[in-house]
Design an enzyme around this catalytic site. Structure first.
Site, mmCIF file in Angstrom:
data_model
loop_
_atom_site.group_PDB
_atom_site.id
_atom_site.type_symbol
_atom_site.label_atom_id
_atom_site.label_comp_id
_atom_site.label_asym_id
_atom_site.label_seq_id
_atom_site.Cartn_x
_atom_site.Cartn_y
_atom_site.Cartn_z
ATOM 1 N N ARG A 27 0.725 -1.110 0.175
ATOM 2 C CA ARG A 27 0.192 -0.220 0.056
ATOM 3 C C ARG A 27 0.740 1.298 0.032
ATOM 4 O O ARG A 27 0.419 2.369 -0.445
ATOM 5 C CB ARG A 27 -1.118 0.098 1.092
ATOM 6 C CG ARG A 27 -2.189 0.987 0.895
ATOM 7 C CD ARG A 27 -3.153 0.795 2.030
ATOM 8 N NE ARG A 27 -2.695 0.803 3.544
ATOM 9 C CZ ARG A 27 -2.984 0.125 4.397
ATOM 10 N NH1 ARG A 27 -3.901 -0.811 4.259
ATOM 11 N NH2 ARG A 27 -2.422 0.605 5.762
ATOM 12 N N LYS A 59 -5.735 13.625 -16.962
ATOM 13 C CA LYS A 59 -5.878 14.436 -18.058
ATOM 14 C C LYS A 59 -4.499 14.433 -19.029
ATOM 15 O O LYS A 59 -4.397 13.588 -19.597
ATOM 16 C CB LYS A 59 -6.310 15.933 -17.532
ATOM 17 C CG LYS A 59 -7.277 15.919 -16.485
ATOM 18 C CD LYS A 59 -8.552 15.489 -17.177
ATOM 19 C CE LYS A 59 -9.830 15.294 -16.102
ATOM 20 N NZ LYS A 59 -10.132 16.385 -15.326
ATOM 21 N N TYR A 79 -12.450 23.653 -9.624
ATOM 22 C CA TYR A 79 -13.158 22.228 -10.172
ATOM 23 C C TYR A 79 -14.364 22.057 -9.448
ATOM 24 O O TYR A 79 -13.943 21.898 -7.971
ATOM 25 C CB TYR A 79 -12.059 21.168 -10.125
ATOM 26 C CG TYR A 79 -12.384 19.953 -10.392
ATOM 27 C CD1 TYR A 79 -12.858 19.665 -11.678
ATOM 28 C CD2 TYR A 79 -12.434 18.802 -9.653
ATOM 29 C CE1 TYR A 79 -13.184 18.397 -12.310
ATOM 30 C CE2 TYR A 79 -12.840 17.629 -9.949
ATOM 31 C CZ TYR A 79 -13.149 17.241 -11.373
ATOM 32 O OH TYR A 79 -13.705 16.064 -11.838
ATOM 33 N N ASP A 133 -4.142 23.643 -8.097
ATOM 34 C CA ASP A 133 -4.453 22.646 -9.092
ATOM 35 C C ASP A 133 -3.796 23.108 -10.433
ATOM 36 O O ASP A 133 -3.933 24.137 -10.924
ATOM 37 C CB ASP A 133 -5.985 22.498 -9.334
ATOM 38 C CG ASP A 133 -6.402 21.312 -10.053
ATOM 39 O OD1 ASP A 133 -5.595 20.926 -11.274
ATOM 40 O OD2 ASP A 133 -7.380 20.782 -10.056
HETATM 41 C C1 LIG Z 1 -10.721 16.339 -13.851
HETATM 42 C C2 LIG Z 1 -10.020 17.419 -13.143
HETATM 43 C C3 LIG Z 1 -9.922 16.996 -11.823
HETATM 44 C C4 LIG Z 1 -10.169 15.681 -11.171
HETATM 45 O O1 LIG Z 1 -9.485 14.741 -11.753
HETATM 46 P P1 LIG Z 1 -10.107 13.110 -11.696
HETATM 47 O O2 LIG Z 1 -9.032 12.342 -11.973
HETATM 48 O O3 LIG Z 1 -11.347 13.107 -12.713
HETATM 49 O O4 LIG Z 1 -10.828 12.777 -10.243
HETATM 50 C C5 LIG Z 1 -9.282 18.002 -10.995
HETATM 51 N N1 LIG Z 1 -9.036 19.117 -11.355
HETATM 52 C C6 LIG Z 1 -9.174 19.746 -12.496
HETATM 53 C C7 LIG Z 1 -8.657 21.078 -13.276
HETATM 54 C C8 LIG Z 1 -9.691 18.560 -13.418
HETATM 55 O O5 LIG Z 1 -9.774 18.911 -14.789
#
Ligand SMILES: *Cc1c(COP(=O)(O)O)cnc(C)c1O
Length: 395
Positions: A61, A211, A114, A186
């Site tokens: 883990r 992404k 987000y 982020d």
């Molecule tokens: C998609 C996204 C997230 C979340 O990511 P997941 O892997 O889908 O949980 C967070 N921040 C931004 C800017 C995003 O586009």
């Protein structure tokens, strides 16, 4: 987690980090990539080994060579102390928040951040006795006026991934620091290739690795990176919550990272070309792309970023739902879907109005968020152009 590639000098350019960091061919019989490690149980050879707890791995883990391979690349690119791979981008956000906050604390979130992060704050953190307030994404140094003695974290996302307001990261960082609060950013849009928030004063950087890092729409993953000062709590929080990313998923994150630089360049070029072209189309009220001079925060983008991403938005002139349906339903190349960052283009009608409280979204046109994939630009323009004609006819 650590710099595990002995051959990587400190001055490497990002492209070289992406190709060389986090690989240990000598440990893998000469094979270029660290393979998929699947494992829960790690064996100890003797009672002394068991008691000493000095082995590199104790239990699955905590991570394995495959997860650490991806983490090493992100750590180096962000200029972080360390990184942990987590199961999703949302998990990265929730871990970062829980690492900074306890009962009685106060949190500030950019109104353009987000949305599932907001839902977590409003739902889960409220239950823990943590207050959350939202701020105008363009507030800059003015955020100092919102600080309360118990404000312990600020969550920013620059640009916001629906409406693309830029945030003044150095100003937010200074105000947070002065108040003893952590700044979490982020950085999914720009990736560390084009923007490095830790170098501008942020404490924690999160990514939806789902992404751009992965790049192929086939894995959910996230990363949390932090400065040395902020790291202990981040690592502890992830461990306590029991989050783990499988070797299979970690492998695909590493594999995506190896080509991130050329993919970002290709996405950036196409996105800019299409954004510029859209600005000249009759049905388009405005294009919202931070790297275009028409963007209200273009100067901030220019100051703090060295490139731009695949994702931007545009507003079409006001029209009923039938026009929106006519635009998106018959597209041949652009598809509708949440997420972004893959090789394929996406076009999503969005209504930020519902999600905002500090700075309501009042534009009366129809807002679309697009991710520009790796298709031929002229084919993409044709698809959009035909869609705009349908939109106009249905208006
Ligand atoms: C998609 C996204 C997230 C979340 O990511 P997941 O892997 O889908 O949980 C967070 N921040 C931004 C800017 C995003 O586009």
């Amino acid at each position: 987690m650590t710099d595990i590639s002995p051959s990587s000098p400190a001055h490497m350019a990002a492209e070289t980090i992406l190709t060389h960091e986090g690989r240990e061919p000598d440990e893998q019989f000469g094979f270029v990539n660290t393979p998929v490690y699947r494992g829960s149980t790690v064996l100890f050879k003797s009672l002394s080994d068991l008691e000493d707890q000095k082995q590199r791995y104790l239990y699955g883990r905590a991570g394995n060579p495959t997860t650490e391979s991806a983490e090493a690349v992100v750590t180096k690119l962000e200029g972080a102390h360390a990184t942990k791979l987590v199961p999703s981008g949302l998990a990265a956000i929730t871990i970062a928040l829980l690492a900074c906050l306890k009962t009685g604390d106060d949190l500030l979130i950019s109104d353009s951040a987000y949305e599932p992060g907001r839902v977590f704050a409003d739902g889960f953190l409220t239950r823990m006795g943590i207050t959350t307030r939202y701020f105008d994404p363009r507030i800059g140094a003015g955020i100092a006026d919102l600080m309360r003695p118990n404000t312990k974290a600020v969550l920013a996302e620059s640009p916001g991934s629906l409406t693309f307001e830029m945030q003044d990261i150095p100003a937010l960082a200074a105000a947070a620091k002065a108040n003893g609060a952590r700044l979490i950013v982020d950085n999914s849009w720009a990736t560390p290739l084009y923007h490095q928030p830790l170098k501008l004063g942020a404490d924690i950087v999160v990514h939806a690795a789902t992404k751009m890092f992965v790049g192929h729409s086939d894995v959910l993953a996230g990363t949390v990176s932090a400065t040395e000062e902020a790291w202990t709590e981040v690592a502890r929080t992830r461990t306590l919550l029991g989050f783990f990313t499988s070797g299979d998923d970690a492998y695909l994150v590493s594999r995506g990272l190896r080509t991130l630089a050329i993919r970002m360049e290709a996405h950036q070029k196409r996105a800019l070309e299409i954004a510029t072209w859209l600005e000249g189309q009759a049905e388009v009220a405005r294009v919202i792309h931070p790297a275009l001079p028409s963007h209200p925060d273009h100067a901030l983008w220019k100051r703090d970023f060295t490139g731009s991403g695949s994702l931007f938005a545009f507003v079409l002139k006001p029209a009923p739902r039938a026009s929106v349906a006519a635009f998106v339903d018959e597209m041949k190349l652009f598809s509708m879907g949440y997420s972004w960052g893959g090789f394929e283009s996406l076009c999503l009608p969005v209504r930020p109005g519902k999600a905002r409280t500090a700075k309501p979204w009042t534009d009366d046109g129809n807002l679309f968020r697009v991710h520009i994939g790796l298709e031929d630009v002229n084919d993409l323009k044709r698809d959009l152009s035909e869609g705009l004609s349908r939109y106009a006819r249905a208006r």
